[in-house]
Design a protein around this motif. Structure first.
Motif, PDB file in Angstrom:
ATOM      1  N   LEU A  10       0.832  -1.202   0.000  1.00  8.80           N
ATOM      2  CA  LEU A  10       0.000   0.000   0.000  1.00  8.80           C
ATOM      3  C   LEU A  10       0.870   1.256   0.000  1.00  8.80           C
ATOM      4  O   LEU A  10       0.590   2.227  -0.722  1.00  8.80           O
ATOM      5  CB  LEU A  10      -0.931  -0.002   1.214  1.00  8.80           C
ATOM      6  CG  LEU A  10      -1.971   1.110   1.256  1.00  8.80           C
ATOM      7  CD1 LEU A  10      -3.058   0.868   0.220  1.00  8.80           C
ATOM      8  CD2 LEU A  10      -2.577   1.208   2.650  1.00  8.80           C
ATOM      9  N   ALA A  11       1.946   1.232   0.777  1.00 12.24           N
ATOM     10  CA  ALA A  11       2.879   2.364   0.810  1.00 12.24           C
ATOM     11  C   ALA A  11       3.460   2.615  -0.574  1.00 12.24           C
ATOM     12  O   ALA A  11       3.596   3.767  -1.002  1.00 12.24           O
ATOM     13  CB  ALA A  11       3.990   2.102   1.825  1.00 12.24           C
ATOM     14  N   MET A  12       3.798   1.556  -1.276  1.00  9.47           N
ATOM     15  CA  MET A  12       4.354   1.694  -2.624  1.00  9.47           C
ATOM     16  C   MET A  12       3.331   2.307  -3.589  1.00  9.47           C
ATOM     17  O   MET A  12       3.677   3.162  -4.405  1.00  9.47           O
ATOM     18  CB  MET A  12       4.847   0.344  -3.151  1.00  9.47           C
ATOM     19  CG  MET A  12       6.011  -0.232  -2.371  1.00  9.47           C
ATOM     20  SD  MET A  12       7.465   0.820  -2.400  1.00  9.47           S
ATOM     21  CE  MET A  12       7.973   0.637  -4.101  1.00  9.47           C
ATOM     22  N   HIS A  13       2.075   1.881  -3.487  1.00  7.88           N
ATOM     23  CA  HIS A  13       1.036   2.443  -4.350  1.00  7.88           C
ATOM     24  C   HIS A  13       0.901   3.952  -4.130  1.00  7.88           C
ATOM     25  O   HIS A  13       0.866   4.720  -5.088  1.00  7.88           O
ATOM     26  CB  HIS A  13      -0.321   1.770  -4.107  1.00  7.88           C
ATOM     27  CG  HIS A  13      -0.390   0.341  -4.534  1.00  7.88           C
ATOM     28  ND1 HIS A  13      -0.005  -0.089  -5.788  1.00  7.88           N
ATOM     29  CD2 HIS A  13      -0.807  -0.765  -3.875  1.00  7.88           C
ATOM     30  CE1 HIS A  13      -0.186  -1.404  -5.885  1.00  7.88           C
ATOM     31  NE2 HIS A  13      -0.671  -1.835  -4.733  1.00  7.88           N
ATOM     32  N   PHE A  14       0.836   4.362  -2.865  1.00  9.92           N
ATOM     33  CA  PHE A  14       0.633   5.777  -2.563  1.00  9.92           C
ATOM     34  C   PHE A  14       1.918   6.596  -2.689  1.00  9.92           C
ATOM     35  O   PHE A  14       1.867   7.822  -2.671  1.00  9.92           O
ATOM     36  CB  PHE A  14      -0.037   5.951  -1.200  1.00  9.92           C
ATOM     37  CG  PHE A  14      -1.519   5.732  -1.253  1.00  9.92           C
ATOM     38  CD1 PHE A  14      -2.382   6.774  -1.557  1.00  9.92           C
ATOM     39  CD2 PHE A  14      -2.053   4.465  -1.048  1.00  9.92           C
ATOM     40  CE1 PHE A  14      -3.749   6.565  -1.642  1.00  9.92           C
ATOM     41  CE2 PHE A  14      -3.425   4.246  -1.129  1.00  9.92           C
ATOM     42  CZ  PHE A  14      -4.268   5.303  -1.431  1.00  9.92           C
ATOM     43  N   ALA A  15       3.047   5.930  -2.835  1.00 12.36           N
ATOM     44  CA  ALA A  15       4.300   6.630  -3.127  1.00 12.36           C
ATOM     45  C   ALA A  15       4.446   6.881  -4.621  1.00 12.36           C
ATOM     46  O   ALA A  15       5.388   7.535  -5.058  1.00 12.36           O
ATOM     47  CB  ALA A  15       5.494   5.822  -2.611  1.00 12.36           C
ATOM     48  N   GLY A  16       3.529   6.332  -5.402  1.00 13.19           N
ATOM     49  CA  GLY A  16       3.578   6.522  -6.842  1.00 13.19           C
ATOM     50  C   GLY A  16       4.490   5.541  -7.547  1.00 13.19           C
ATOM     51  O   GLY A  16       4.825   5.723  -8.710  1.00 13.19           O
ATOM     52  N   ALA A  17       4.889   4.469  -6.855  1.00  6.42           N
ATOM     53  CA  ALA A  17       5.802   3.489  -7.438  1.00  6.42           C
ATOM     54  C   ALA A  17       5.087   2.507  -8.358  1.00  6.42           C
ATOM     55  O   ALA A  17       5.732   1.724  -9.044  1.00  6.42           O
ATOM     56  CB  ALA A  17       6.531   2.732  -6.334  1.00  6.42           C
ATOM     57  N   THR A  18       3.767   2.540  -8.362  1.00 10.17           N
ATOM     58  CA  THR A  18       2.981   1.682  -9.247  1.00 10.17           C
ATOM     59  C   THR A  18       2.110   2.578 -10.116  1.00 10.17           C
ATOM     60  O   THR A  18       1.998   3.777  -9.867  1.00 10.17           O
ATOM     61  CB  THR A  18       2.092   0.707  -8.441  1.00 10.17           C
ATOM     62  OG1 THR A  18       1.110   1.464  -7.737  1.00 10.17           O
ATOM     63  CG2 THR A  18       2.916  -0.112  -7.464  1.00 10.17           C
ATOM     64  N   LYS A  19       1.500   2.009 -11.078  1.00  8.54           N
ATOM     65  CA  LYS A  19       0.662   2.788 -12.000  1.00  8.54           C
ATOM     66  C   LYS A  19      -0.823   2.701 -11.660  1.00  8.54           C
ATOM     67  O   LYS A  19      -1.677   3.029 -12.472  1.00  8.54           O
ATOM     68  CB  LYS A  19       0.885   2.319 -13.451  1.00  8.54           C
ATOM     69  CG  LYS A  19       2.319   2.433 -13.914  1.00  8.54           C
ATOM     70  CD  LYS A  19       2.782   3.872 -13.922  1.00  8.54           C
ATOM     71  CE  LYS A  19       4.218   3.948 -14.416  1.00  8.54           C
ATOM     72  NZ  LYS A  19       4.862   5.175 -14.056  1.00  8.54           N
TER      73      LYS A  19
END
Length: 171
Positions: free
Chosen positions: A83-92
């Protein structure tokens, strides 16, 4: 984008050695729903309960937070690294889809609250100040939710780490 100086590079390296809790700050209001992963959250005072959150002025969430005026600081547990990665913009994954997952409470407050956050601090932005590339936003906390049944998630040396209770062994 301008090249960073040696001093900035050294400072960034030093800050990478400063352990920090991982948070997803969320908002909802006239400017819409938005969220961002941040590690720059700090207690200011308990009278009234206030924390500060630092947000890069170039982040698209920056002005949304300011215009909406209400946020939830969701302190992430160890199970929330993805979830942290998603909200860090690391995913599309688009923002709308992130808030469509069945992990959010959209009903009890005006802002999205992560149901199983280690801590959720709901409040309103009562002031902000600009410092370099970031805004320091002061959030007066109106509601606090604490869940004790999970390990924490910290960011250290540019990686996520699980932070839990030390194990005791007997001999």
């Amino acid at each position: 984008m301008a090249e960073i100086t040696d001093q900035q590079r050294q400072f960034r390296t030093a800050m990478a050695h400063l352990s920090a809790a991982v948070n997803v700050v969320t908002t909802n209001g006239p400017s819409g729903k938005a969220g961002i992963t941040v590690s720059a959250v700090c207690s200011v005072t308990d009278s009234p309960p206030t924390v500060l959150v630092c947000v890069n002025q170039s982040s698209y969430t920056h002005d949304i937070f300011k215009r909406n005026g209400r946020v939830c600081i969701n302190v992430l547990g160890a199970e929330h690294e993805e979830l942290a990665m998603h909200f860090a913009g690391a995913t599309k994954i688009p923002m709308e889809e992130r808030f469509g997952w069945d992990v959010w409470d959209h009903e009890s407050e005006d802002v999205p609250i992560l149901r199983d956050a280690l801590v959720a601090l709901v409040g309103r932005i009562t002031g902000h100040t600009l410092r370099g590339s970031h805004s320091v936003m002061f959030v007066e906390v109106m509601r606090t939710v604490v869940r004790e049944s999970t390990d924490g998630l910290v960011y250290f040396k540019r990686q996520f780490h699980r932070l839990g209770e030390p194990t005791v062994t007997t001999v």
